[in-house]
Design an enzyme around this catalytic site. Structure first.
Site, mmCIF file in Angstrom:
data_model
loop_
_atom_site.group_PDB
_atom_site.id
_atom_site.type_symbol
_atom_site.label_atom_id
_atom_site.label_comp_id
_atom_site.label_asym_id
_atom_site.label_seq_id
_atom_site.Cartn_x
_atom_site.Cartn_y
_atom_site.Cartn_z
ATOM 1 N N ARG A 167 0.826 -1.220 0.000
ATOM 2 C CA ARG A 167 0.000 0.000 0.000
ATOM 3 C C ARG A 167 0.855 1.263 0.000
ATOM 4 O O ARG A 167 0.517 2.260 0.636
ATOM 5 C CB ARG A 167 -0.943 0.049 1.214
ATOM 6 C CG ARG A 167 -2.016 -0.995 1.253
ATOM 7 C CD ARG A 167 -2.956 -0.881 0.052
ATOM 8 N NE ARG A 167 -4.129 -1.694 0.269
ATOM 9 C CZ ARG A 167 -4.172 -3.006 0.037
ATOM 10 N NH1 ARG A 167 -3.110 -3.628 -0.435
ATOM 11 N NH2 ARG A 167 -5.287 -3.674 0.264
ATOM 12 N N SER A 241 -10.352 0.112 3.262
ATOM 13 C CA SER A 241 -9.607 -0.082 4.514
ATOM 14 C C SER A 241 -9.073 1.257 4.995
ATOM 15 O O SER A 241 -8.426 1.977 4.236
ATOM 16 C CB SER A 241 -8.415 -0.999 4.284
ATOM 17 O OG SER A 241 -8.843 -2.287 3.936
ATOM 18 N N GLU A 337 -4.465 4.456 6.010
ATOM 19 C CA GLU A 337 -4.141 4.142 4.621
ATOM 20 C C GLU A 337 -4.505 5.278 3.661
ATOM 21 O O GLU A 337 -3.737 5.585 2.750
ATOM 22 C CB GLU A 337 -4.865 2.846 4.228
ATOM 23 C CG GLU A 337 -4.302 2.207 3.002
ATOM 24 C CD GLU A 337 -5.321 1.363 2.293
ATOM 25 O OE1 GLU A 337 -6.186 1.935 1.604
ATOM 26 O OE2 GLU A 337 -5.255 0.131 2.408
#
Ligand code: EPU
Length: 341
Positions: A167, A241, A337
């Protein structure tokens, strides 16, 4: 200042999947690289702070943006080359990711099926190296085209240049805000091997009694899992997320596993362990719990949802409360995130 294609004081509420209220002082739609180069050649625009907006699906807007928002809507998808090993497929940065995945499958080019139904655009995919069900975009990435906003020049960046990680990429770190990605080329393997080892996916294929799945069957299974577990941003505001799954050292993992024998974990090649942030959050009692107009999604504790009328500050308040709980219970600092603007 000449305004040309620029718009003033534009609401961004419908341009971010969380549905958070904010306005852009200046706003421009970029539908071709040349349009951006033209804009950046004028010092009055080049000097403004800018923010690059794709599908807005990994974004927390905390207030109005005083500079220029560049919304990327560059279209196009094509096979640009082929050899005995692979198809090389290029897509404009503004293409919707899921539509692009479905189109590749329809053409008979497998490789992106595990990443079906991820919201957002093709141009945003490399920024956070999207990943799901055992596959990361970096594994299929070949190169991208971008405009360097510092020099106004077009550049090609390969996999090494992008420094992909879980990520993460150079576009979230050293090069944040520097490049506007205009197109991405993927390398789709001819000797395709299905990636079905991720627990949820293995189970879903078992339930469907599929032993040797086609790429399309994998995409269908992934779509079914995502529809069950993740809220549709068109119905409930969210950014997928909200936290990354944290990585811990072997010693930390050993002591946690001693206290929590069921702790889900994934051992990493470098000897560290990745833990499931959703599990940690659920174990702190947050699953389904509201705080003001925001809550933790009832089917997946890693997702925060806007129950209506939330502002960015409400999202950050809940995020900080969760971080404090997880820190107190497990001694782990969760890292958000999405991009916070
Ligand atoms: N879990 C819980 N409670 C929860 C959620 C998860 O106990 O509320 C446990 C599950 O039982 C499982 C483990 O945590 O043992 C992992 O859960 P899951 O397979 O649902 O995946 P995740 O780690 O929660 C990650 C990605 C998702 C991606 C899925 C599938 C991150 C931050 N998230 O979630 O990506 O779709 O795996 O590959 O890596 C996104 O980035 O926006 C995203 C949705």
């Amino acid at each position: 200042m000449s305004t040309g294609l620029l718009q003033r004081n534009v609401p961004l509420d419908n341009l971010n999947s969380f549905g958070l209220p904010a306005r852009a002082n200046w706003f421009a739609v970029i539908d071709a690289a040349k349009r951006l180069i033209e804009l950046m050649s004028r010092p009055e625009w080049a000097s403004l702070p800018h923010f690059i907006l794709g599908g807005g699906s990994n974004l927390v807007l905390t207030g109005d943006f005083a500079g220029l928002v560049l919304q990327v809507r560059i279209a196009g998808r094509e096979l640009i080359a082929e050899n005995t090993d692979a198809w090389f497929v290029r897509a404009g940065a503004g293409e919707k990711w899921h539509d692009f995945v479905c189109w590749t499958l329809k053409q008979g080019w497998p490789g992106l099926e595990n990443l079906a139904l991820i919201p957002g655009t093709v141009g945003a995919a490399p920024v956070q190296n999207i990943g799901a069900y055992g596959l990361e975009m970096a594994e299929r990435f070949h190169h991208l085209e971008a405009v360097d906003l510092e020099t106004g020049e077009e550049v090609l960046l390969d996999r090494a240049d992008c420094q992909f990680d879980y990520r993460d990429s150079v576009f979230k770190r050293e090069a944040a805000g520097r490049y506007l990605i205009t197109a991405v080329t993927f390398r789709l393997p001819k000797r395709w091997q299905p990636v079905t080892g991720y627990a949820d996916l293995t189970q879903e294929l078992e339930v469907r009694q599929i032993v040797s799945p086609t790429a399309r069957q994998i995409a269908d299974a992934v779509i079914a899992i995502r529809l069950r577990k993740l809220p549709d941003p068109a119905q409930i505001g969210n950014a997928g997320s909200f936290f990354k799954n944290p990585r811990v050292e072997a010693a930390t993992f050993a002591s946690l596993a001693n206290r929590y024998p069921n702790l889900p974990h994934y051992s990493q090649p470098d000897g560290t362990f990745k833990l499931a942030a959703g599990w940690l959050i659920e174990h702190c009692g947050w699953k389904g719990r509201p705080l003001g107009p925001v809550s933790v999604y009832e089917h997946q504790a890693l997702v925060l949802v806007n129950r209506g009328g939330a502002a960015g500050a409400d999202v950050l308040r809940l995020a900080r409360a969760i971080q404090a709980s997880v820190q107190a219970e497990f001694g782990i600092q969760l890292e958000p995130e999405p991009v916070v603007l």
